[in-house]
Design an enzyme around this catalytic site. Structure first.
Site, PDB file in Angstrom:
ATOM      1  CG  ASP A  35      11.134  -6.109   4.683  1.00  0.00           C
ATOM      2  OD1 ASP A  35      11.212  -7.358   4.780  1.00  0.00           O
ATOM      3  OD2 ASP A  35      11.000  -5.378   5.684  1.00  0.00           O
ATOM      4  CG  ASP A  85       4.308   1.835  13.099  1.00  0.00           C
ATOM      5  OD1 ASP A  85       4.310   1.661  11.862  1.00  0.00           O
ATOM      6  OD2 ASP A  85       4.987   1.144  13.878  1.00  0.00           O
ATOM      7  CG  ASP A 138      -4.990  -5.359   1.856  1.00  0.00           C
ATOM      8  OD1 ASP A 138      -5.526  -4.835   0.867  1.00  0.00           O
ATOM      9  OD2 ASP A 138      -3.948  -6.049   1.779  1.00  0.00           O
ATOM     10  CG  ASP A 173       5.049  -0.482   7.744  1.00  0.00           C
ATOM     11  OD1 ASP A 173       4.635  -0.689   6.589  1.00  0.00           O
ATOM     12  OD2 ASP A 173       5.841  -1.250   8.340  1.00  0.00           O
TER      13      ASP A 173
END
Length: 496
Positions: free
Chosen positions: A241, A150, A93, A148
């Site tokens: 989540d 990281d 995005d 994610d």
């Protein structure tokens, strides 16, 4: 007298709620100690049989991750799994130059014969939840692994997680986060301290007794059927989540937490990044409490004990509000205690609630020992780590209380991503990060004023009463001063 009565009432209720939460944590500790050494006899797919190896889709939801995209994609490309049973979706995005560099890295991986797609949307509707939902429309996999930007899963990560889905009722497998930059700074150490407690004590303690746990947004796998059955991803809270996790468990899907499977990740190294992450998590927790509480209480398939743990789980972030109230009211309570002699029995009873701190101390020690080992030397180090963590956590309580209040009253806000840095040891490598919030918020000034307020609290210990002072709350006020001063100082100077 009305003001004094109001202060005493709010102070007492807050202490009682903190004590209840501490007892729940103690119960989770007992669960953890009882369960941790039990062998895992769960049914598993036989990956020696190619017919039992299911199709998996890896989803990588990203937004303006310029500094970590190359590392993420290079790592994901190394995942060991049959190429004909694996697809990777980069759900991008982004609105900056990272789009072009990501596209180049995706093309390089595609040339290696790996099925990887760079998926873009016209808008960020639903933020991360919207991106995951969009990717699900074309996902080929029966199981959806999510990371994610990281996170750096190890090569055999899928082989350690997917086999457990042999159980047809299993909806989610969640792994433990580990921290590649744990020792970077005091800030990263206290974040690791808190996260280790969650993943060691809470996830195992709840999961071992069948209480509701949550997918942590990353480093886990969903059964696609479970996502759809639970109503799919929704973007009406900041913690999508947690939201989907509860809806899935209402549908009687089972969750499995794998404490021994670790997924390395990078912790925020700048306090502004940690603040934005804390705000999102705490506000999202309060939003989910408001969204889920009626269903929890009405659910006929949920035991009373699971309902209690679920309520306290969703009120986890709200504990910061009670800690904030206790801390603010502790200074006037010092004067009330020494002005009204007839209230002394009450204060003797209230002193019992120091037990809450002792419970947290014991619970966190077992977590710490699990990570670093026991022994006298480590225990001494732990004492310093605990009080540092406790002080700075209380220093975040104003910031987190604002987040919690916004969540409970339904104030909507944008999903603010946590800036990533790709920093392990370089101490000033964060300075040129374009995503860092440059200007501290107005609330930082209030945190500075609160540091001064607790200096006054420490001074008050010397002047109240007729017996040369009252130092019962002095250590508490000292920790509060240290915590608020640390958060204020780091926020003003934006240093790691």
């Amino acid at each position: 007298m009305f003001i004094q009565s109001l202060i005493i009432t709010i102070y007492t209720i807050s202490l009682l709620l903190i004590f209840m939460y501490a007892l729940a944590q103690l119960n989770l500790l007992f669960n953890y100690l009882k369960y941790r050494d039990k062998p895992d006899n769960s049914p598993k797919f036989d990956f020696n049989n190619p017919d039992e190896i299911p199709y998996v889709t890896i989803q990588l939801p990203v937004y303006n991750e310029l500094y970590v995209m190359e590392r993420l994609l290079e790592n994901i490309a190394k995942i060991d799994y049959p190429k004909d049973k694996l697809e990777i979706q980069v759900l991008d995005d982004s609105t900056d130059e990272s789009v072009e560099t990501t596209a180049k890295h995706v093309k390089i991986i595609q040339d290696l014969g790996i099925d990887i797609q760079h998926i873009r949307r016209e808008n960020r509707q639903g933020f991360k939840a919207g991106a995951l939902k969009e990717g699900l429309k074309t996902a080929k996999g029966e199981f959806i692994a999510i990371f994610d930007a990281d996170f750096l899963p190890k090569e055999d990560w899928l082989y350690q997680t997917i086999p457990y889905f042999k159980d047809p009722q299993l909806g989610v497998v969640q792994t433990k986060w580990s921290h590649i930059n744990r020792n970077y700074s005091t800030l990263t150490k206290i974040q690791a301290f808190a996260l280790d407690a969650h993943f060691t004590l809470e996830q195992v303690g709840r999961n071992s007794k069948g209480h509701f746990i949550n997918f942590n947004g990353t480093a886990g796998v969903w059964r696609k059927e479970c996502i759809y059955d639970a109503g799919n991803w929704e973007g009406d809270t900041l913690t999508e989540d947690l939201d989907l996790s509860y809806r899935a468990q209402f549908k009687n899907w089972k969750f499995k937490y794998l404490e021994k499977v670790e997924t390395p990740a990078e912790l925020p190294v700048v306090i502004s990044a940690a603040r934005s992450q804390q705000f999102r998590w705490n506000k999202g927790g309060a939003e989910n409490f408001q969204k889920m509480i009626k269903n929890i209480l009405r659910n006929k398939n949920t035991s009373f004990k699971t309902k209690v743990h679920s309520v306290l789980h969703l009120l986890n972030s709200s504990m910061f509000t009670f800690i904030f109230l206790v801390s603010i009211l502790s200074v006037p309570m010092l004067y009330i205690k020494n002005e009204y002699a007839h209230l002394k029995p009450y204060f003797y009873v209230m002193s019992f609630f120091v037990v809450s701190s002792l419970i947290f101390f014991v619970c966190y020690w077992h977590m710490y020992k699990n990570t670093y080992g026991g022994g006298f030397k480590n225990f001494v180090i732990y004492i310093g780590a605990f009080f540092t963590f406790f002080s700075i956590a209380m220093g975040f309580s104003l910031h987190n209380t604002i987040a919690v209040i916004e969540g409970h009253i339904g104030k909507k806000s944008e999903f603010v991503r946590t800036p990533k840095f790709n920093i392990i040891t370089l101490k000033d490598g964060w300075k040129n990060n374009k995503y860092i919030k440059k200007r501290p918020s107005f609330y930082v000034i209030l945190e500075g004023l609160l540091a001064i307020y607790f200096v006054f609290g420490m001074y008050s210990a010397f002047i109240v009463g007729d017996q040369g002072g009252d130092f019962g709350l002095f250590p508490f006020h000292l920790m509060l001063f240290i915590g608020y001063f640390y958060v204020f100082f780091k926020s003003i100077f934006s240093k790691a």
